[in-house]
Design a protein around this motif. Structure first.
Motif, short mmCIF file in Angstrom:
data_model
loop_
_atom_site.label_atom_id
_atom_site.label_comp_id
_atom_site.label_asym_id
_atom_site.label_seq_id
_atom_site.Cartn_x
_atom_site.Cartn_y
_atom_site.Cartn_z
N GLY A 183 37.16 68.93 55.38
CA GLY A 183 35.92 67.98 55.16
C GLY A 183 35.75 67.89 53.41
N GLY A 184 35.32 69.11 53.14
CA GLY A 184 35.19 69.30 51.56
C GLY A 184 36.40 68.64 50.60
N ALA A 185 37.66 68.92 51.17
CA ALA A 185 38.87 68.34 50.36
C ALA A 185 38.78 67.16 50.39
CB ALA A 185 39.97 69.06 51.13
N TRP A 186 38.59 66.42 51.68
CA TRP A 186 38.70 64.86 51.88
C TRP A 186 37.80 64.25 50.94
CZ3 TRP A 186 41.86 61.28 52.68
CH2 TRP A 186 41.78 59.95 53.10
N ALA A 187 36.59 64.70 51.14
CA ALA A 187 35.11 64.24 50.27
C ALA A 187 35.47 64.11 48.86
CB ALA A 187 33.93 64.70 50.77
N SER A 188 36.08 65.19 48.28
CA SER A 188 36.56 65.49 47.06
C SER A 188 37.66 64.56 46.63
CB SER A 188 37.15 66.67 46.64
OG SER A 188 35.90 67.78 47.05
N TYR A 189 38.51 64.39 47.44
CA TYR A 189 39.76 63.46 47.19
C TYR A 189 39.25 62.06 46.98
CZ TYR A 189 43.77 60.24 48.12
OH TYR A 189 44.69 59.30 48.13
N LEU A 190 38.05 61.72 47.93
CA LEU A 190 37.51 60.37 47.89
C LEU A 190 36.73 60.16 46.29
CD1 LEU A 190 36.53 59.65 51.37
CD2 LEU A 190 38.37 58.65 50.24
N LEU A 191 36.20 61.42 46.05
CA LEU A 191 35.50 61.35 44.85
C LEU A 191 36.38 61.08 43.77
CD1 LEU A 191 32.70 61.81 43.08
CD2 LEU A 191 33.42 64.42 43.13
N TRP A 192 37.44 61.92 43.51
CA TRP A 192 38.40 61.78 42.36
C TRP A 192 38.92 60.25 42.32
CZ3 TRP A 192 38.25 64.57 38.19
CH2 TRP A 192 37.79 65.83 38.05
N MET A 193 39.42 59.80 43.42
CA MET A 193 39.98 58.64 43.35
C MET A 193 38.98 57.45 43.20
SD MET A 193 43.37 59.20 44.01
CE MET A 193 43.72 57.73 44.31
N ASN A 194 37.87 57.48 43.54
CA ASN A 194 36.89 56.65 43.36
C ASN A 194 36.52 56.50 41.70
OD1 ASN A 194 33.55 56.32 42.88
ND2 ASN A 194 34.25 54.91 44.31
N ARG A 195 36.14 57.72 41.31
CA ARG A 195 36.11 57.83 39.67
C ARG A 195 37.05 57.35 38.74
NH1 ARG A 195 31.66 57.43 41.58
NH2 ARG A 195 30.07 58.91 41.17
N LYS A 196 38.56 57.64 39.68
CA LYS A 196 39.75 57.12 38.94
C LYS A 196 39.80 55.54 38.74
CE LYS A 196 43.44 56.20 41.02
NZ LYS A 196 43.71 54.88 40.69
N ASN A 197 39.33 55.05 39.73
CA ASN A 197 39.33 53.36 39.57
C ASN A 197 38.13 52.77 38.81
OD1 ASN A 197 41.42 53.39 41.63
ND2 ASN A 197 39.52 53.32 43.47
N LYS A 198 36.89 53.65 38.62
CA LYS A 198 35.89 53.41 37.65
C LYS A 198 36.20 53.85 36.00
CE LYS A 198 32.24 53.06 41.16
NZ LYS A 198 30.91 53.76 41.53
N LEU A 199 37.18 54.28 36.13
CA LEU A 199 37.67 54.80 34.78
C LEU A 199 37.84 53.67 33.69
CD1 LEU A 199 37.87 56.93 32.61
CD2 LEU A 199 40.17 57.38 33.31
N LYS A 200 38.66 52.45 34.31
CA LYS A 200 38.99 51.37 33.55
C LYS A 200 37.82 50.80 32.92
CE LYS A 200 41.94 47.34 33.58
NZ LYS A 200 42.95 46.73 34.68
#
Length: 205
Positions: free
Chosen positions: A74-91
């Motif tokens: 569960g923590g790994a999936w939440a972390s994956y979503l966190l990093w992908m969300n922040r990746k999309n906002k990096l632009k």
């Protein structure tokens, strides 16, 4: 020929100046971190199997590990979503008209790392240490050295990590905003002065 010789670096320099040189590699870095988080529970499972834990452990300890593995997933999936969300906002962080580009990128990375560590320590660490303390402290600590005596402090640690990482990121971001706005204001004032001079020249004529 001479023009090509002296301008062949122009595309690369433009790539650096418009921020893509910083944005694209960092976006890939975020993807790498996201994927590594998904692989983390698998790595833990392989490590536990290699130690022969399932051969000598009691049923209570095995049950505890299964619960911990579910929490890690569960923590790994939440972390994956966190990093992908922040990746999309990096632009959104980097704008082509900004003069200072590296500071917002580092600020964004600092904030994301803080959120990620806060998630793992405050949530995953708390739940895992609580399970080890209640069900199988002695056996599981040999393969998963998680502190069980301070599990009640881990949510506080996680919260403080998120807060201070956000504070540091906002300080970086504030510096970048001030610097960029100052640069834009200077350019605007220069254009205004140039227009006033043109108007004065026309009036004199």
């Amino acid at each position: 020929m001479n023009n090509k010789l002296f301008t062949f670096l122009a595309p690369l320099l433009g790539y650096i100046d418009n921020g893509r040189f910083f944005r694209e590699p960092f976006r890939w870095l975020y993807v790498i971190f996201a994927v590594l988080n998904l692989l983390f529970p698998i790595a833990i499972l392989v490590k536990v199997i290699d130690t022969g834990f399932f051969k000598f452990a009691e049923g209570k300890a095995i049950f505890a590990f299964i619960l911990i593995f579910i929490i890690l997933c569960g923590g790994a999936w939440a972390s994956y979503l966190l990093w992908m969300n922040r990746k999309n906002k990096l632009k959104e962080v980097i704008q082509e008209d900004n003069e200072f580009i590296a500071i917002p990128v580092v600020s964004h990375l600092t904030q994301t790392v803080g959120e990620w560590l806060g998630l793992y320590i405050g949530v995953v660490g708390t739940l895992c240490s609580l399970i080890i303390a209640l069900l199988a402290a002695n056996e599981l600590q040999y393969v998963m050295p998680v502190s069980t005596g301070i599990f009640f402090l881990m949510p506080i640690y996680g919260f403080l990590i998120v807060v201070f990482a956000r504070l540091l990121a906002e300080l970086y971001r504030a510096l970048a905003v001030i610097a960029n706005n100052t640069k834009k204001l200077t350019k605007t004032e220069a254009k205004t002065e140039a227009k006033l001079e043109d108007i004065e020249d026309i009036e004199e004529i």
